[in-house]
Design a protein around this motif. Structure first.
Motif, PDB file in Angstrom:
ATOM      1  N   UNK A   1       0.910  -1.127  -0.049  1.00  0.00           N
ATOM      2  CA  UNK A   1      -0.020   0.012   0.133  1.00  0.00           C
ATOM      3  C   UNK A   1       0.844   1.344   0.105  1.00  0.00           C
ATOM      4  N   UNK A   2       0.622   2.414  -0.818  1.00  0.00           N
ATOM      5  CA  UNK A   2       1.237   3.474  -0.662  1.00  0.00           C
ATOM      6  C   UNK A   2       0.505   4.783  -0.184  1.00  0.00           C
ATOM      7  N   UNK A   3       0.763   5.307   0.605  1.00  0.00           N
ATOM      8  CA  UNK A   3       0.387   6.271   1.412  1.00  0.00           C
ATOM      9  C   UNK A   3       1.011   7.663   1.077  1.00  0.00           C
ATOM     10  N   UNK A   4       0.162   8.785   1.089  1.00  0.00           N
ATOM     11  CA  UNK A   4       1.027  10.052   1.043  1.00  0.00           C
ATOM     12  C   UNK A   4       0.496  10.777   2.546  1.00  0.00           C
ATOM     13  N   UNK A   5       1.661  11.337   2.898  1.00  0.00           N
ATOM     14  CA  UNK A   5       1.321  11.924   4.478  1.00  0.00           C
ATOM     15  C   UNK A   5       2.314  13.287   4.501  1.00  0.00           C
ATOM     16  N   UNK A   6       1.711  14.066   5.507  1.00  0.00           N
ATOM     17  CA  UNK A   6       2.004  15.370   6.016  1.00  0.00           C
ATOM     18  C   UNK A   6       2.841  15.241   7.201  1.00  0.00           C
ATOM     19  N   UNK A   7       4.002  15.749   7.530  1.00  0.00           N
ATOM     20  CA  UNK A   7       4.775  15.435   8.577  1.00  0.00           C
ATOM     21  C   UNK A   7       4.469  16.646   9.515  1.00  0.00           C
ATOM     22  N   UNK A   8       4.161  16.311  10.795  1.00  0.00           N
ATOM     23  CA  UNK A   8       3.821  17.233  11.825  1.00  0.00           C
ATOM     24  C   UNK A   8       5.053  17.804  12.237  1.00  0.00           C
ATOM     25  N   UNK A   9       5.987  17.071  12.793  1.00  0.00           N
ATOM     26  CA  UNK A   9       7.175  17.226  13.380  1.00  0.00           C
ATOM     27  C   UNK A   9       8.264  15.994  13.125  1.00  0.00           C
TER      28      UNK A   9
ATOM     29  N   UNK B   1      11.662  16.133  -7.303  1.00  0.00           N
ATOM     30  CA  UNK B   1      12.040  14.941  -6.865  1.00  0.00           C
ATOM     31  C   UNK B   1      11.901  13.950  -8.191  1.00  0.00           C
ATOM     32  N   UNK B   2      10.959  14.311  -9.296  1.00  0.00           N
ATOM     33  CA  UNK B   2      10.653  13.603 -10.338  1.00  0.00           C
ATOM     34  C   UNK B   2      11.949  13.290 -11.207  1.00  0.00           C
ATOM     35  N   UNK B   3      12.855  14.282 -11.110  1.00  0.00           N
ATOM     36  CA  UNK B   3      14.154  14.294 -11.884  1.00  0.00           C
ATOM     37  C   UNK B   3      15.385  14.032 -10.747  1.00  0.00           C
ATOM     38  N   UNK B   4      15.138  14.393  -9.573  1.00  0.00           N
ATOM     39  CA  UNK B   4      16.437  13.841  -8.526  1.00  0.00           C
ATOM     40  C   UNK B   4      16.244  12.392  -8.370  1.00  0.00           C
ATOM     41  N   UNK B   5      15.121  11.596  -8.213  1.00  0.00           N
ATOM     42  CA  UNK B   5      15.329  10.326  -7.975  1.00  0.00           C
ATOM     43  C   UNK B   5      16.085   9.417  -8.741  1.00  0.00           C
ATOM     44  N   UNK B   6      16.456   9.897 -10.118  1.00  0.00           N
ATOM     45  CA  UNK B   6      17.283   9.168 -10.945  1.00  0.00           C
ATOM     46  C   UNK B   6      18.936   9.067 -10.541  1.00  0.00           C
ATOM     47  N   UNK B   7      19.128   9.932  -9.673  1.00  0.00           N
ATOM     48  CA  UNK B   7      20.582  10.224  -9.237  1.00  0.00           C
ATOM     49  C   UNK B   7      21.038   8.920  -8.411  1.00  0.00           C
ATOM     50  N   UNK B   8      22.424   8.712  -8.662  1.00  0.00           N
ATOM     51  CA  UNK B   8      22.949   7.504  -8.161  1.00  0.00           C
ATOM     52  C   UNK B   8      22.940   7.274  -6.787  1.00  0.00           C
TER      53      UNK B   8
ATOM     54  N   UNK C   1       6.778   5.088  -8.056  1.00  0.00           N
ATOM     55  CA  UNK C   1       7.323   6.264  -7.232  1.00  0.00           C
ATOM     56  C   UNK C   1       6.825   7.584  -8.288  1.00  0.00           C
ATOM     57  N   UNK C   2       7.065   7.195  -9.521  1.00  0.00           N
ATOM     58  CA  UNK C   2       6.845   8.404 -10.524  1.00  0.00           C
ATOM     59  C   UNK C   2       5.295   8.527 -10.719  1.00  0.00           C
ATOM     60  N   UNK C   3       4.459   7.329 -10.611  1.00  0.00           N
ATOM     61  CA  UNK C   3       3.087   7.473 -10.934  1.00  0.00           C
ATOM     62  C   UNK C   3       2.631   8.265  -9.604  1.00  0.00           C
ATOM     63  N   UNK C   4       3.116   7.645  -8.441  1.00  0.00           N
ATOM     64  CA  UNK C   4       2.536   8.419  -7.264  1.00  0.00           C
ATOM     65  C   UNK C   4       2.619   9.774  -7.038  1.00  0.00           C
ATOM     66  N   UNK C   5       3.965  10.335  -7.525  1.00  0.00           N
ATOM     67  CA  UNK C   5       4.356  11.951  -7.338  1.00  0.00           C
ATOM     68  C   UNK C   5       3.379  12.461  -8.463  1.00  0.00           C
ATOM     69  N   UNK C   6       3.280  11.972  -9.590  1.00  0.00           N
ATOM     70  CA  UNK C   6       2.401  12.800 -10.336  1.00  0.00           C
ATOM     71  C   UNK C   6       0.973  12.715  -9.759  1.00  0.00           C
ATOM     72  N   UNK C   7       0.505  11.724  -9.209  1.00  0.00           N
ATOM     73  CA  UNK C   7      -0.885  11.802  -8.698  1.00  0.00           C
ATOM     74  C   UNK C   7      -0.964  12.907  -7.502  1.00  0.00           C
TER      75      UNK C   7
END
Length: 157
Positions: free
Chosen positions: A99-107, A127-134, A145-151
């Motif tokens: 399961x994939x969740x999106x969340x907001x960080x409180x602290x 992050x869509x570009x950065x995530x392909x770095x080594x 991850x790409x699908x979820x970031x776009x969503x």
């Protein structure tokens, strides 16, 4: 609707934004946390930068596992948690549903240890570009991850 593609290790992946389409219990979680204008990742000691996540423990809910994994790996408490997707990976030994969740960080609190990670890493930028770095984990390079970031960009920000 289910999308089919192959992951970094050439395992077949079935991905959906709908719930309950797989005839298998969900035993893993992946959490995509946002903090202010950035993303909260962790640095896995072997794989590199990635979103927090892991296995659901016996008797634990998916939401409980998501909160626990984020806290264990980053020290963060979440103010909100929204399930956005599910996917099934078919590899040679087994198949599993996550399961994939999106969340907001409180602290974020500093902890003496972060399990198998080096703790919180806040990433700003595209992050869509950065995530392909080594320095990023193979998990970050997968289409999931790409699908979820776009969503998230279209529906939740």
């Amino acid at each position: 609707m289910i999308k089919e593609f192959y992951d970094y290790f050439n395992n077949k992946v079935f991905f959906t934004f709908e719930e309950g389409l797989f005839n298998k219990d969900t035993k893993h979680v992946l959490v995509i946390p946002q903090i202010n204008n950035g993303w909260l990742l962790t640095r896995h000691k072997e794989r590199g930068l990635e979103f927090p996540g892991g296995k659901v423990e016996p008797g634990e809910t998916l939401e409980g596992a998501a909160h626990r994994e984020v806290y264990e790996e980053t020290g963060a408490s979440l103010s909100s948690l929204v399930k956005i997707a599910e996917y099934m990976v078919m590899n040679h030994a087994e198949s599993f549903v996550k399961a994939v969740y999106w969340a907001k960080v409180e602290k974020i609190e500093q902890k003496p240890g972060y399990m198998e990670t080096d703790g919180p890493q806040i990433i700003k930028g595209n992050l869509e570009e950065l995530r392909f770095q080594s320095e990023y984990s193979f998990i970050m390079k997968d289409q999931v991850v790409g699908e979820c970031l776009q969503y998230i960009e279209k529906n939740l920000k």
